[in-house]
Scaffold this motif. Structure first.
Motif, PDB file in Angstrom:
ATOM      1  N   GLY A   2      32.063  39.901  28.295  1.00 36.96           N
ATOM      2  CA  GLY A   2      32.006  39.556  29.702  1.00 36.96           C
ATOM      3  C   GLY A   2      33.221  40.058  30.454  1.00 36.96           C
ATOM      4  N   ILE A   3      33.037  40.193  31.739  1.00 39.54           N
ATOM      5  CA  ILE A   3      34.123  40.602  32.623  1.00 39.54           C
ATOM      6  C   ILE A   3      34.370  39.466  33.595  1.00 39.54           C
ATOM      7  N   VAL A   4      35.621  39.063  33.757  1.00 42.16           N
ATOM      8  CA  VAL A   4      35.991  38.038  34.717  1.00 42.16           C
ATOM      9  C   VAL A   4      36.666  38.730  35.900  1.00 42.16           C
ATOM     10  N   LEU A  72      41.403  41.156  40.514  1.00 41.36           N
ATOM     11  CA  LEU A  72      41.752  41.076  39.096  1.00 41.36           C
ATOM     12  C   LEU A  72      40.490  41.238  38.270  1.00 41.36           C
ATOM     13  N   CYS A  73      40.598  42.004  37.212  1.00 40.62           N
ATOM     14  CA  CYS A  73      39.522  42.142  36.246  1.00 40.62           C
ATOM     15  C   CYS A  73      40.121  41.783  34.893  1.00 40.62           C
ATOM     16  N   ASN A  74      39.640  40.680  34.311  1.00 42.34           N
ATOM     17  CA  ASN A  74      40.208  40.188  33.046  1.00 42.34           C
ATOM     18  C   ASN A  74      41.730  40.089  33.147  1.00 42.34           C
ATOM     19  N   SER A  75      42.206  39.554  34.255  1.00 41.04           N
ATOM     20  CA  SER A  75      43.622  39.285  34.551  1.00 41.04           C
ATOM     21  C   SER A  75      44.453  40.521  34.899  1.00 41.04           C
ATOM     22  N   ASP A  76      43.870  41.709  34.890  1.00 41.35           N
ATOM     23  CA  ASP A  76      44.597  42.918  35.279  1.00 41.35           C
ATOM     24  C   ASP A  76      44.299  43.259  36.730  1.00 41.35           C
ATOM     25  N   VAL A  77      45.317  43.655  37.485  1.00 38.80           N
ATOM     26  CA  VAL A  77      45.120  44.094  38.866  1.00 38.80           C
ATOM     27  C   VAL A  77      44.419  45.458  38.834  1.00 38.80           C
ATOM     28  N   SER A 101      39.601  53.727  37.260  1.00 35.00           N
ATOM     29  CA  SER A 101      39.109  53.160  35.997  1.00 35.00           C
ATOM     30  C   SER A 101      38.285  51.896  36.200  1.00 35.00           C
ATOM     31  N   ALA A 102      38.368  51.268  37.361  1.00 30.34           N
ATOM     32  CA  ALA A 102      37.609  50.047  37.637  1.00 30.34           C
ATOM     33  C   ALA A 102      36.300  50.324  38.371  1.00 30.34           C
ATOM     34  N   ALA A 111      33.823  41.200  43.736  1.00 34.38           N
ATOM     35  CA  ALA A 111      34.977  40.956  44.605  1.00 34.38           C
ATOM     36  C   ALA A 111      34.528  40.657  46.032  1.00 34.38           C
ATOM     37  N   LEU A 112      33.563  41.396  46.536  1.00 33.62           N
ATOM     38  CA  LEU A 112      33.089  41.154  47.900  1.00 33.62           C
ATOM     39  C   LEU A 112      32.412  39.791  47.997  1.00 33.62           C
TER      40      LEU A 112
END
Length: 192
Positions: A2-4, A72-77, A101-102, A111-112
């Motif tokens: 999963g992606i958070v 943030l995606c899995n805690s990374d900006v 890369s995102a 995000a929206l």
């Protein structure tokens, strides 16, 4: 796996990783207003990037009337999304960018949607965005978020109705809005 996806207001702590993503994965004109500086990510342009994002620290009631969030995606900006007061009291304007890369991972739609939840908490009834007819990825994201699109030559105006906050989003103990879901749909996105 999963992606958070989450949103966190941009502050001094988040500014350095946001700049790092911008430098590594975008062109300056994708993520900041034009400035008089040597081409590429020169030091003067990096400084201007930081000053531009610092100018929004005071949020919707500050001088720029803009609140920026790190995506943030899995805690990374991985990028930035913003909302800004527009002329009408019930309307906010938005735009976003993601590092290369995102892109194509469905992050921009999530995000929206999170931003729309935040807009609902301000009392906004609509969020508007501007893009170009050539930006198929942005148009696809806007459509997936129920935007009404008006095409005017090469320009596209989008209006998204704001509904009460989504029940699919959970509030973390530190106040960040998070959306946890396996993302299966690929949606490339550069900027709104």
């Amino acid at each position: 796996m999963g992606i958070v996806v989450g949103l966190t207001p941009v502050d001094e702590r988040l500014l350095t990783p946001l700049l790092s993503v911008a430098v590594a994965e975008t062109k300056p004109d994708e993520v900041m207003p034009p400035v008089e500086a040597p081409p590429g990510w020169s030091q003067p342009r990096r400084d201007a990037f930081c000053e531009f994002y610092r100018s929004h620290y005071r949020g919707l009631n500050g001088p720029t009337r803009t609140l920026t969030y790190g995506i943030l995606c899995n805690s990374d900006v991985v990028g930035m999304i913003r909302m800004a007061r527009s002329d009408g009291p019930e309307t906010l304007e938005t735009g976003m960018w993601l590092g290369r890369s995102a892109r194509g991972r469905g992050i921009s739609v999530r995000a929206l949607r999170l931003l729309l939840d935040e807009a609902a908490r301000t009392g906004a009834r609509r969020v508007v965005a501007e893009t170009t007819a050539a930006n198929a990825a942005a148009i696809k994201v806007l459509r997936r978020c129920s935007a009404v699109l008006v095409f005017d030559g090469s320009q596209v105006h989008a209006e998204i109705p704001v509904r009460p906050a989504s029940s699919a989003a959970d509030t973390e103990s530190d106040g960040r809005r998070m959306w946890s879901r396996k993302l299966l749909h690929k949606t490339p996105f550069r900027a709104l």
